[in-house]
Enzyme design. Sequence first.
Site: not given
Ligand code: NAP
Length: 287
Positions: A172, A240
């Site tokens: 990644k 990040k």
């Molecule tokens: P997001 O929409 O901000 O969602 C983050 C999720 O993690 C939410 O459900 C949040 O819960 C939960 N969370 C965060 N901190 C936590 C903790 N300490 N304890 C428990 N739950 C926690 O992020 P996302 O876009 O889905 O991305 C998630 C991951 O995938 C990241 O590592 C990101 O780098 C990776 N990613 C994202 C993409 C993209 O296009 N978005 C693409 C590839 C990879 P709450 O709802 O309570 O905040």
Amino acid sequence: MADVAFLGLGVMGFPMAGHLAAKGHRVTVWNRTSAKAGTWVERHGGQAAATAREAAHGAEFVMACVGNDDDLRQVCTGVDGAFAGMDPGAVFVDHTTVSARVTRDLAGIARERGLGFVDAPVSGGQAGAENGVLSIMCGGTEADYARAEPVMAAYARICRRLGDSGAGQMAKMMNQICIAGLMQGLSEALAFGQKAGLDGEAVVEVISQGAAGSWQMVNRHKTMLKDDFDFGFAVDWMRKDLAICLATAEEIGARLPVTALVDQFYKDVQLMGGGRNDTSSLIRRLK
Ligand code: NAP
């Protein structure tokens, strides 16, 4: 069909868990903010649990997609974390983008408890998650991977084991290193074309079919030309990821001069108030 827990219903996790339910798996979800889990159950059926530990209890597979290293550690090893609830023999599959270091730590703890662990970060963005066509890069034992792969197939276009624990996260990093330099090149070309008075869309129709073509060019040029960045993969998340790439490069003696520079350009975008903008907002600095 398997009993599966899904932890973290964000932009990525919500639709990924939905694909598991659509394939017929018995899904229990948990989200830190419980309202999202309620919304998920209303839409997809299944069950919502009050803690990660409770969701993991009795599951054959526990998938997670949370934020960063600290979040993942908490979700795995906290008092109400998944490892405390998992039965021996169950496999934890992590879709979060985190460091290889935390991955190897957690995989070791899992092994001591008789649990499997597969690092499985994804590429393809929100649209890839919603359409179930993610690219998944995996690390872990062959046996753990072989068990988890048919479950991940619910939202994968391609899923491969690339080595032992941490190999998925290292892959990644290669993905993000490619995107950083490519995005700056695309931004410079589009801003150059605008200054030159060219029709950017017309030019891209031609050059995207030649040697310069890329996913970013095809999927992002229109919004970049229109200054529309209120969607997609956030600059804060990209920084990040680049911090992980740069720290890992130091550890292994690799050189990432362009990635380090583009990381600073993304910092400029954050200072312009664009932390939640899509990563294609790199062009904002050039206009
Ligand atoms: P997001 O929409 O901000 O969602 C983050 C999720 O993690 C939410 O459900 C949040 O819960 C939960 N969370 C965060 N901190 C936590 C903790 N300490 N304890 C428990 N739950 C926690 O992020 P996302 O876009 O889905 O991305 C998630 C991951 O995938 C990241 O590592 C990101 O780098 C990776 N990613 C994202 C993409 C993209 O296009 N978005 C693409 C590839 C990879 P709450 O709802 O309570 O905040």
